[in-house]
Design a protein around this motif. Sequence first.
Motif, PDB file in Angstrom:
ATOM      1  N   UNK A   1       0.832  -1.205   0.000  1.00 14.44           N
ATOM      2  CA  UNK A   1       0.000   0.000   0.000  1.00 14.44           C
ATOM      3  C   UNK A   1       0.867   1.255   0.000  1.00 14.44           C
ATOM      4  N   UNK A   2       1.929   1.237   0.817  1.00 11.53           N
ATOM      5  CA  UNK A   2       2.843   2.381   0.849  1.00 11.53           C
ATOM      6  C   UNK A   2       3.547   2.544  -0.491  1.00 11.53           C
ATOM      7  N   UNK A   3       3.974   1.414  -1.093  1.00  9.08           N
ATOM      8  CA  UNK A   3       4.644   1.469  -2.384  1.00  9.08           C
ATOM      9  C   UNK A   3       3.775   2.081  -3.459  1.00  9.08           C
ATOM     10  N   UNK A   4       2.500   1.711  -3.480  1.00  8.07           N
ATOM     11  CA  UNK A   4       1.590   2.287  -4.487  1.00  8.07           C
ATOM     12  C   UNK A   4       1.407   3.777  -4.252  1.00  8.07           C
TER      13      UNK A   4
ATOM     14  N   UNK B   1      14.633   6.826   8.242  1.00 10.34           N
ATOM     15  CA  UNK B   1      13.978   5.543   8.501  1.00 10.34           C
ATOM     16  C   UNK B   1      12.520   5.802   8.872  1.00 10.34           C
ATOM     17  N   UNK B   2      11.602   5.265   8.061  1.00 11.94           N
ATOM     18  CA  UNK B   2      10.168   5.422   8.287  1.00 11.94           C
ATOM     19  C   UNK B   2       9.563   4.085   8.699  1.00 11.94           C
ATOM     20  N   UNK B   3       8.414   4.148   9.375  1.00 12.43           N
ATOM     21  CA  UNK B   3       7.790   2.943   9.908  1.00 12.43           C
ATOM     22  C   UNK B   3       6.327   2.879   9.491  1.00 12.43           C
ATOM     23  N   UNK B   4       5.873   1.674   9.174  1.00 12.01           N
ATOM     24  CA  UNK B   4       4.465   1.469   8.852  1.00 12.01           C
ATOM     25  C   UNK B   4       4.060   0.065   9.294  1.00 12.01           C
ATOM     26  N   UNK B   5       2.788  -0.258   9.132  1.00 13.41           N
ATOM     27  CA  UNK B   5       2.249  -1.547   9.544  1.00 13.41           C
ATOM     28  C   UNK B   5       0.943  -1.343  10.273  1.00 13.41           C
ATOM     29  N   UNK B   6       0.185  -2.418  10.433  1.00  8.34           N
ATOM     30  CA  UNK B   6      -1.114  -2.274  11.092  1.00  8.34           C
ATOM     31  C   UNK B   6      -0.968  -1.693  12.497  1.00  8.34           C
ATOM     32  N   UNK B   7       0.185  -1.918  13.128  1.00 10.12           N
ATOM     33  CA  UNK B   7       0.404  -1.400  14.483  1.00 10.12           C
ATOM     34  C   UNK B   7       0.579   0.110  14.506  1.00 10.12           C
TER      35      UNK B   7
ATOM     36  N   UNK C   1       2.595   8.978   2.924  1.00 12.33           N
ATOM     37  CA  UNK C   1       2.332  10.415   2.819  1.00 12.33           C
ATOM     38  C   UNK C   1       3.242  11.237   3.732  1.00 12.33           C
ATOM     39  N   UNK C   2       3.623  10.680   4.876  1.00 15.28           N
ATOM     40  CA  UNK C   2       4.586  11.359   5.748  1.00 15.28           C
ATOM     41  C   UNK C   2       5.922  11.503   5.015  1.00 15.28           C
ATOM     42  N   UNK C   3       6.325  10.436   4.327  1.00 16.90           N
ATOM     43  CA  UNK C   3       7.573  10.489   3.561  1.00 16.90           C
ATOM     44  C   UNK C   3       7.452  11.443   2.381  1.00 16.90           C
ATOM     45  N   UNK C   4       6.331  11.420   1.699  1.00 17.75           N
ATOM     46  CA  UNK C   4       6.114  12.297   0.537  1.00 17.75           C
ATOM     47  C   UNK C   4       6.208  13.768   0.950  1.00 17.75           C
TER      48      UNK C   4
ATOM     49  N   UNK D   1       9.686  19.183   1.624  1.00 21.42           N
ATOM     50  CA  UNK D   1      10.691  19.571   2.603  1.00 21.42           C
ATOM     51  C   UNK D   1      10.178  19.630   4.023  1.00 21.42           C
ATOM     52  N   UNK D   2       8.967  19.085   4.256  1.00 21.54           N
ATOM     53  CA  UNK D   2       8.375  19.085   5.603  1.00 21.54           C
ATOM     54  C   UNK D   2       8.769  17.788   6.305  1.00 21.54           C
ATOM     55  N   UNK D   3       9.969  17.757   6.830  1.00 22.85           N
ATOM     56  CA  UNK D   3      10.531  16.508   7.347  1.00 22.85           C
ATOM     57  C   UNK D   3      10.433  16.369   8.859  1.00 22.85           C
ATOM     58  N   UNK D   4       9.984  17.407   9.535  1.00 23.29           N
ATOM     59  CA  UNK D   4       9.846  17.321  10.975  1.00 23.29           C
ATOM     60  C   UNK D   4       8.494  16.734  11.325  1.00 23.29           C
ATOM     61  N   UNK D   5       8.498  15.588  11.988  1.00 27.30           N
ATOM     62  CA  UNK D   5       7.263  14.910  12.363  1.00 27.30           C
ATOM     63  C   UNK D   5       6.828  15.387  13.752  1.00 27.30           C
ATOM     64  N   UNK D   6       5.664  15.980  13.813  1.00 25.14           N
ATOM     65  CA  UNK D   6       5.176  16.555  15.074  1.00 25.14           C
ATOM     66  C   UNK D   6       4.471  15.495  15.914  1.00 25.14           C
TER      67      UNK D   6
END
Length: 479
Positions: free
Chosen positions: A57-60, A432-438, A459-462, A468-473
Amino acid sequence: MLEMRDMGAPINPLALIVALFLTLSSTTTLVVGGFTGFGSAAGPSVIIVGAGMSGISAGKTLSDAGIKNLLILEATDRIGGRMRKTNFAGINVEMGANWVEGVNGDTVNPIWTMANKLNLRKFRSDFDGLSSNAYQENGGLYESSVVEGVIDEFDKVDEAASKYSKALPPSGSKDISVLTSQRLQDHVPTTALEMAVDYFNYDYEFAEPPRVTSLQNTVPLATFADFGEDVYFVADQRGYASVVVRRIQYGRGGVTVSTEDGSVYKANYVLVSVSIGVLQTKLIKFEPVLPDWKILAIYQFDMAVYTKIFLKFPSTFWPQGNGTEFFIYASERRGYYPIWQQFEKQYPGANVLLVTVTDEESRRIEQQPDSQTKAECMEVLRNMFGKDIPEATDILVPRWWSDRLFRGTFSNWPLGVNRFEYDQIRAPIGRVYFTGEHTSTHYNGYVHGAYLAGIDSANIMISCVKKGLCKYEIKPKES
């Protein structure tokens, strides 16, 4: 949930993810079980660890956004992750995800849309006859009126718990366990029948008991509240996947991913979609070590175990017809082979039963020979249906907890974890990004949770790569 907790009537879970995978850009590279499909593209490169629902899903999502230089590394010999079919007794059954939960509500479950688009076989799970199919431990049925009385009492307790849950702070800071909620209403299950109904309501859904399960994040359950109360079982014969990643090195210049076979892959970013159970082990080594706050958040979450045991018989001996799909065995030993399902509609003529166990019973059963498990099942069935029933000719016992690539079946939101820790679990660390049902805030443990989590993490990575919005709040933890 991601039994991915999906219960209902047969669709083919694996077919869903294969169809989704086929929509990826031709420049996507897949390395799975020794097979490699190659592609190349300009622009940032991304390695996706895991070809389960979240990874695909992330790849698509990345591909659709123009980030097409993708490499997917899958440790098994197939795509699908915990969506896995296998042949048993001449039919294809699902060892993992098996249901679409949350159907026929005002909002359409995205997995239901996919299932309908692929024209998969779907069967609505019929729990309506449960009160007429509850068996006493030493034989004989409970009076249906007695069972209905217990179920009605549980419904009242659940309704009161739902009102209490909705009144709690959104942060989860005042959360309590489901069991504590029951105690507040002076309704702690004690009889064998009460424990069996309690197990059906909670353990059968979350794979862990009420004493450890969060009230606020399960009552009411967002999946049913948002998508509808119906659940559909997947029984399509097309089905609902070794490159083992052992090291992820990351820094400002990019990432390096090393696999067990000695291969090394470099990219600008990596998206890790392995289960939280794997993240809690030493299978993947991160260099540098993940920050303490990230590790603490990961270890605060639970990886539950949900085991579906299939048994084949030479002939049927259990009730069939409307209102007989599910039946309960009420043992004094809570969780001992409690929930059974027959497949008159899903697999006609197959003579197959399914019994579900969870948590400690799952771990115990995984460590014993299948012959012993079969003997225990036969003893329970003979208590229910008499000594003269035929012996099972075959048994299938999945071992998700023992498998180092999964370490369980799906996540469960335990007491003590609030939305602050949940944001920390999902938060990227540098490249390093993280995904999964958890990482799905509202639908952890479900196939649709995995699907939506893949989109959210992509979308966080995009936002970082494109804007250039790389800071995750991470919102402050509320008192």
